[in-house]
Design an enzyme around this catalytic site. Structure first.
Site, PDB file in Angstrom:
ATOM      1  N   ARG A  53      -2.522 -14.171   8.897  1.00  0.00           N
ATOM      2  CA  ARG A  53      -1.181 -14.085   9.482  1.00  0.00           C
ATOM      3  C   ARG A  53      -0.844 -12.707  10.030  1.00  0.00           C
ATOM      4  O   ARG A  53      -0.345 -12.570  11.138  1.00  0.00           O
ATOM      5  CB  ARG A  53      -0.105 -14.416   8.430  1.00  0.00           C
ATOM      6  CG  ARG A  53       0.316 -15.836   8.395  1.00  0.00           C
ATOM      7  CD  ARG A  53       0.708 -16.183   6.977  1.00  0.00           C
ATOM      8  NE  ARG A  53      -0.455 -16.008   6.134  1.00  0.00           N
ATOM      9  CZ  ARG A  53      -1.351 -16.965   5.912  1.00  0.00           C
ATOM     10  NH1 ARG A  53      -1.176 -18.143   6.422  1.00  0.00           N
ATOM     11  NH2 ARG A  53      -2.417 -16.742   5.166  1.00  0.00           N
ATOM     12  N   THR A  54      -1.092 -11.685   9.241  1.00  0.00           N
ATOM     13  CA  THR A  54      -0.597 -10.364   9.649  1.00  0.00           C
ATOM     14  C   THR A  54      -1.295  -9.921  10.931  1.00  0.00           C
ATOM     15  O   THR A  54      -0.652  -9.544  11.904  1.00  0.00           O
ATOM     16  CB  THR A  54      -0.794  -9.336   8.516  1.00  0.00           C
ATOM     17  OG1 THR A  54      -0.173  -9.860   7.345  1.00  0.00           O
ATOM     18  CG2 THR A  54      -0.161  -8.006   8.864  1.00  0.00           C
ATOM     19  N   LYS A  82     -20.365   3.299   8.487  1.00  0.00           N
ATOM     20  CA  LYS A  82     -21.265   4.466   8.603  1.00  0.00           C
ATOM     21  C   LYS A  82     -20.717   5.659   7.838  1.00  0.00           C
ATOM     22  O   LYS A  82     -21.303   6.737   7.857  1.00  0.00           O
ATOM     23  CB  LYS A  82     -21.396   4.869  10.078  1.00  0.00           C
ATOM     24  CG  LYS A  82     -21.957   3.809  10.984  1.00  0.00           C
ATOM     25  CD  LYS A  82     -21.983   4.374  12.406  1.00  0.00           C
ATOM     26  CE  LYS A  82     -22.409   3.331  13.409  1.00  0.00           C
ATOM     27  NZ  LYS A  82     -22.262   3.846  14.781  1.00  0.00           N
ATOM     28  N   ARG A 103      -4.516  -2.183   8.170  1.00  0.00           N
ATOM     29  CA  ARG A 103      -4.562  -2.671   6.787  1.00  0.00           C
ATOM     30  C   ARG A 103      -5.787  -2.072   6.130  1.00  0.00           C
ATOM     31  O   ARG A 103      -6.885  -2.078   6.700  1.00  0.00           O
ATOM     32  CB  ARG A 103      -4.647  -4.199   6.762  1.00  0.00           C
ATOM     33  CG  ARG A 103      -4.964  -4.727   5.378  1.00  0.00           C
ATOM     34  CD  ARG A 103      -4.853  -6.214   5.279  1.00  0.00           C
ATOM     35  NE  ARG A 103      -3.468  -6.637   5.352  1.00  0.00           N
ATOM     36  CZ  ARG A 103      -3.063  -7.895   5.193  1.00  0.00           C
ATOM     37  NH1 ARG A 103      -3.959  -8.844   4.953  1.00  0.00           N
ATOM     38  NH2 ARG A 103      -1.794  -8.216   5.276  1.00  0.00           N
ATOM     39  N   HIS A 131       3.715  -3.473   1.749  1.00  0.00           N
ATOM     40  CA  HIS A 131       3.415  -4.324   2.903  1.00  0.00           C
ATOM     41  C   HIS A 131       4.721  -4.468   3.691  1.00  0.00           C
ATOM     42  O   HIS A 131       5.351  -5.529   3.705  1.00  0.00           O
ATOM     43  CB  HIS A 131       2.905  -5.682   2.418  1.00  0.00           C
ATOM     44  CG  HIS A 131       2.288  -6.543   3.472  1.00  0.00           C
ATOM     45  ND1 HIS A 131       2.447  -6.320   4.832  1.00  0.00           N
ATOM     46  CD2 HIS A 131       1.517  -7.662   3.364  1.00  0.00           C
ATOM     47  CE1 HIS A 131       1.799  -7.259   5.502  1.00  0.00           C
ATOM     48  NE2 HIS A 131       1.225  -8.087   4.629  1.00  0.00           N
TER      49      HIS A 131
HETATM   50  C1  NCD Z   1      -0.089 -10.932   1.722  1.00  0.00           C
HETATM   51  C2  NCD Z   1      -0.886  -9.638   1.613  1.00  0.00           C
HETATM   52  O1  NCD Z   1      -1.816  -9.415   2.379  1.00  0.00           O
HETATM   53  O2  NCD Z   1      -0.482  -8.841   0.772  1.00  0.00           O
HETATM   54  N1  NCD Z   1      -0.485 -11.718   2.800  1.00  0.00           N
HETATM   55  C3  NCD Z   1       0.152 -11.570   3.997  1.00  0.00           C
HETATM   56  O3  NCD Z   1       0.044 -10.553   4.636  1.00  0.00           O
HETATM   57  N2  NCD Z   1       0.953 -12.561   4.410  1.00  0.00           N
HETATM   58  C4  NCD Z   1      -0.049 -11.702   0.467  1.00  0.00           C
HETATM   59  C5  NCD Z   1      -1.349 -12.047  -0.193  1.00  0.00           C
HETATM   60  O4  NCD Z   1      -2.429 -11.777   0.316  1.00  0.00           O
HETATM   61  O5  NCD Z   1      -1.269 -12.659  -1.257  1.00  0.00           O
END
Ligand code: NCD
Length: 309
Positions: A53-54, A82, A103, A131
């Site tokens: 999703r993100t 590397k 991320r 997040h």
């Molecule tokens: C979340 C995350 O990555 O922290 N997912 C997301 O971005 N919607 C929640 C999760 O992974 O449980």
């Protein structure tokens, strides 16, 4: 002038968040108005950890604004394999793109990146820490479906220790009036002490409970479910013991309040039975959809388009 970043949910004031959500709502209602505002812009998505999703909603958001997308979806596909540092990678990528969403499994990685980047950096999740764009998504969902944040009781259930979405959401909601939290987790997965202390210092009422039952749910306006964060466990045995601790099913929903919305950042594993998806209180797929619009508004704002930012 140094660029503006989003590293923590508190980087925007409550008033700025309101404007961001207004903009996201306008983008949802009038997509055509914004279809070319980023025609000459690029976003780089640097994902050192798995994501559906993100990453894809950031990419869809930029495409909806007319912009282009580049990046990588795993550390193995990047020079991290590397031995390159995050600082060096972002310094270079910020010459190729106008904005970066990152991320990383390490807490603080996005902050480090923001110190070296020539363009805005968005924290798309840093380890078990924060997040913020999931929080923006959650806030837009709550505001759209409940009309606001003040005076609501928020239940957060599952892995409150490692769940970064929970940490960011509590911090963001703590700025509204008369909010109350019910923190539902197994003993081993309780909220980190720094968050507990922050709630105490701010005088925000909260209780910590283990069971997800009628008495726990009776006052909730929102039940925010989370999965047990397998990748942050030190051993498999502990994970297996915890993973099915909570399962929200039709039976449990029978005793839940009629007004109680169920949110989940997704991905879900077993903590919400598929049969609950049909329940009108299940809002988690709508929530994922709101994520695109708030990310469109965020990109637009951080790039300073239309004088925002
Ligand atoms: C979340 C995350 O990555 O922290 N997912 C997301 O971005 N919607 C929640 C999760 O992974 O449980």
């Amino acid at each position: 002038m140094s660029p503006r970043h989003l590293i923590s949910p508190l980087d925007f004031s409550v008033e700025e968040l309101d404007r961001l959500m207004d903009l996201a709502s306008d983008m949802k209602s009038n997509p055509g108005k914004y279809a070319h505002v980023c025609d000459d812009k690029r976003i780089a998505t640097l994902f050192y950890e798995p994501s559906t999703r993100t990453r894809l909603s950031f990419e869809a958001a930029m495409m909806n604004l007319g912009g282009k997308v580049l990046g990588f979806s795993s550390a193995d596909n990047s020079s991290a394999a590397k031995g390159e540092s995050v600082a060096d990678t972002v310094r270079v990528v910020s010459c190729y793109a106008d904005i970066v969403a990152m991320r990383h499994p390490k807490e603080g990685a996005a902050l480090v990146a923001s110190m070296k980047s020539l363009v805005p950096v968005i924290n798309a999740g840093d380890g078990g820490h924060q997040h913020p764009t999931q929080t923006l998504t959650d806030l837009l969902t709550i505001r759209s479906l409940k009309g606001g944040f003040n005076g609501l009781t928020y239940g957060l259930c599952g892995d409150l220790k490692f769940g970064r979405t929970v940490h960011s959401l509590i911090e963001a909601l703590s700025r509204y009036e008369n909010v109350r939290f019910v923190l539902i987790s197994p003993e081993e997965l309780r909220i980190p002490s720094y968050i507990r202390e922050e709630l105490k210092t701010k005088g925000i009422p909260f209780e910590e409970v283990v069971r997800l039952d009628e008495s726990t749910m009776k006052d909730l306006d929102i039940l925010y479910m989370t999965r047990v964060q397998k990748e942050r466990f030190f051993n498999e045995e502990d994970y297996l013991r915890m993973k099915d601790f909570y399962i929200l099913d039709k039976e449990k929903m029978k005793v839940a309040p009629a007004k109680m919305l169920i949110l989940h950042p997704l991905p879900r594993v077993n903590e919400i039975a598929v049969e609950v998806d049909e329940d009108p209180r299940a809002a988690y797929f709508a929530q994922a959809h709101y994520g695109v619009y708030i990310r469109m508004a965020l990109i637009y704002t951080l790039l300073g388009i239309g004088g925002e930012g």
